[in-house]
Design a protein around this motif. Sequence first.
Motif, PDB file in Angstrom:
ATOM      1  N   GLY A   1       3.952  -1.643   9.173  1.00 24.48           N
ATOM      2  CA  GLY A   1       3.905  -1.955   7.977  1.00 24.48           C
ATOM      3  C   GLY A   1       4.050  -0.949   6.918  1.00 24.48           C
ATOM      4  O   GLY A   1       4.397   0.337   7.340  1.00 24.48           O
ATOM      5  N   TYR A   2       3.595  -1.106   5.577  1.00 26.84           N
ATOM      6  CA  TYR A   2       3.869  -0.153   4.718  1.00 26.84           C
ATOM      7  C   TYR A   2       2.580   0.272   3.809  1.00 26.84           C
ATOM      8  O   TYR A   2       1.725  -0.851   3.552  1.00 26.84           O
ATOM      9  N   GLN A   3       2.363   1.419   3.377  1.00 29.06           N
ATOM     10  CA  GLN A   3       1.264   1.745   2.471  1.00 29.06           C
ATOM     11  C   GLN A   3       1.677   2.293   1.239  1.00 29.06           C
ATOM     12  O   GLN A   3       2.984   2.961   1.188  1.00 29.06           O
ATOM     13  N   TYR A   4       1.043   2.143   0.026  1.00 30.69           N
ATOM     14  CA  TYR A   4       1.351   3.028  -1.283  1.00 30.69           C
ATOM     15  C   TYR A   4       0.543   4.155  -1.125  1.00 30.69           C
ATOM     16  O   TYR A   4      -0.722   4.325  -0.795  1.00 30.69           O
ATOM     17  N   LYS A   5       1.222   5.167  -1.591  1.00 28.96           N
ATOM     18  CA  LYS A   5       0.398   6.383  -1.615  1.00 28.96           C
ATOM     19  C   LYS A   5       0.129   6.432  -3.141  1.00 28.96           C
ATOM     20  O   LYS A   5       0.881   6.307  -3.835  1.00 28.96           O
ATOM     21  N   VAL A   6      -1.472   6.552  -3.326  1.00 30.07           N
ATOM     22  CA  VAL A   6      -1.798   6.384  -4.711  1.00 30.07           C
ATOM     23  C   VAL A   6      -2.706   7.597  -5.190  1.00 30.07           C
ATOM     24  O   VAL A   6      -3.068   8.270  -4.320  1.00 30.07           O
TER      25      VAL A   6
ATOM     26  N   THR B   1      -2.738  -0.791   1.399  1.00 27.91           N
ATOM     27  CA  THR B   1      -1.495  -1.609   2.095  1.00 27.91           C
ATOM     28  C   THR B   1      -0.633  -1.918   0.527  1.00 27.91           C
ATOM     29  O   THR B   1      -1.163  -2.199  -0.261  1.00 27.91           O
ATOM     30  N   ALA B   2       0.756  -1.839   1.203  1.00 32.59           N
ATOM     31  CA  ALA B   2       1.536  -2.479   0.131  1.00 32.59           C
ATOM     32  C   ALA B   2       1.835  -3.690   0.378  1.00 32.59           C
ATOM     33  O   ALA B   2       2.862  -4.254  -0.256  1.00 32.59           O
TER      34      ALA B   2
ATOM     35  N   ASN C   1      -7.804   7.673   3.575  1.00 30.52           N
ATOM     36  CA  ASN C   1      -7.612   9.067   3.269  1.00 30.52           C
ATOM     37  C   ASN C   1      -6.318   9.716   3.769  1.00 30.52           C
ATOM     38  O   ASN C   1      -6.043  10.996   3.560  1.00 30.52           O
ATOM     39  N   LYS C   2      -5.806   9.117   4.658  1.00 25.21           N
ATOM     40  CA  LYS C   2      -4.199   9.424   5.128  1.00 25.21           C
ATOM     41  C   LYS C   2      -3.430   8.149   5.414  1.00 25.21           C
ATOM     42  O   LYS C   2      -4.162   7.072   5.585  1.00 25.21           O
ATOM     43  N   ALA C   3      -2.290   8.295   5.594  1.00 24.83           N
ATOM     44  CA  ALA C   3      -1.297   7.326   6.088  1.00 24.83           C
ATOM     45  C   ALA C   3      -1.622   6.739   7.473  1.00 24.83           C
ATOM     46  O   ALA C   3      -1.354   7.348   8.429  1.00 24.83           O
ATOM     47  N   SER C   4      -2.524   5.669   7.478  1.00 28.44           N
ATOM     48  CA  SER C   4      -3.110   5.101   8.655  1.00 28.44           C
ATOM     49  C   SER C   4      -3.582   3.990   8.439  1.00 28.44           C
ATOM     50  O   SER C   4      -4.060   3.600   7.394  1.00 28.44           O
TER      51      SER C   4
ATOM     52  N   VAL D   1       4.941   4.429   1.991  1.00 34.00           N
ATOM     53  CA  VAL D   1       5.197   4.976   3.207  1.00 34.00           C
ATOM     54  C   VAL D   1       5.275   4.056   4.414  1.00 34.00           C
ATOM     55  O   VAL D   1       4.452   3.087   4.092  1.00 34.00           O
ATOM     56  N   LYS D   2       5.920   4.238   5.379  1.00 32.39           N
ATOM     57  CA  LYS D   2       5.997   3.195   6.359  1.00 32.39           C
ATOM     58  C   LYS D   2       4.735   3.794   7.311  1.00 32.39           C
ATOM     59  O   LYS D   2       4.866   5.011   7.793  1.00 32.39           O
TER      60      LYS D   2
END
Length: 313
Positions: free
Chosen positions: A288-293, A304-305, A257-260, A283-284
Amino acid sequence: MVNIIQKFIPESQTNQRPGGKMNPEYITVHNTANTNKGADAEMHSRYLLNGAGGRTVGWHFTVDDKEVYQHLPLNEHGWHAGDGGNGTGNRKSIGIEICENEDGDFGKAVSNAVWLIQQLMNEHTISIEKVVTHKHWSGKNCPRRLLDQWTGFKKRLDNSKENTYVPPKQEVKSDKVTTYKGDSIVDYLNSIGKNSSFKARKKYAADYGIKNYKGTAAQNIELLNKMRKGKPASKPKPTYIGKRVESIHNGQLRFYNKASWSDAHVAGYLKKGYGFPTIVSKVKVGKGYQYKVKNSKGATYYVTASSKYIKVE
């Protein structure tokens, strides 16, 4: 943050899943009135899946002290409000049952319900006034353990803070700059960005060519004037923006639910072949990187991206 397990009632069980379409306008809160040991969310899920003893009854979520089970899609109505086949409670409200089994922690179950209701309010733009009791619709003494503390329960839900733009107190024009007196310039910048954080203002400053932004009065004025003259040239949109992301992981893939990457921020799990319809950005996060979706309801999550676990199409 609570794990939500989806086990939808089969469409063939029309006494528990009537199938009528719904655009939810209310949230209706119930207590299960079942204090037996083991009468948790999973048990109530089995109860509905097994036909509810022949009763015509069905609701959307059951919440206990550990997890949440979802029984109906949120675009379908249920039978839970006791106000008839065409009643607003049945036809236009999301039904939530809070467990009160004696071997569970009722206080924690209530806290989990508060969390769930806040998510639903945000996702479906439901105001605090439209979170109601079962008693509101039919007069039944339900939710029996919350009726005498309903005002306090509603206060726990209403934890939002308004971010209202306050016009500048005074404006003095000169040939070079426009100066705003008082702290209202910060409010003005925040209102444009719809984000009160210094980090957001720093990003806008970088977009407009202001380096080493520290939020000084002079920098705020410079940023404001540049923003008034027009937005900076747009950068090419990454190819993944707006595309669908899908899990290719053989197990259950976490989303947040947040970039974490923290366990505390896990919002749920994706099975292989499941995903989100829209990628907003990348976002970094740590190393690593994640996709905000966004999901189909417009709610925002992070996944995860890594191409090891997902594919973009």
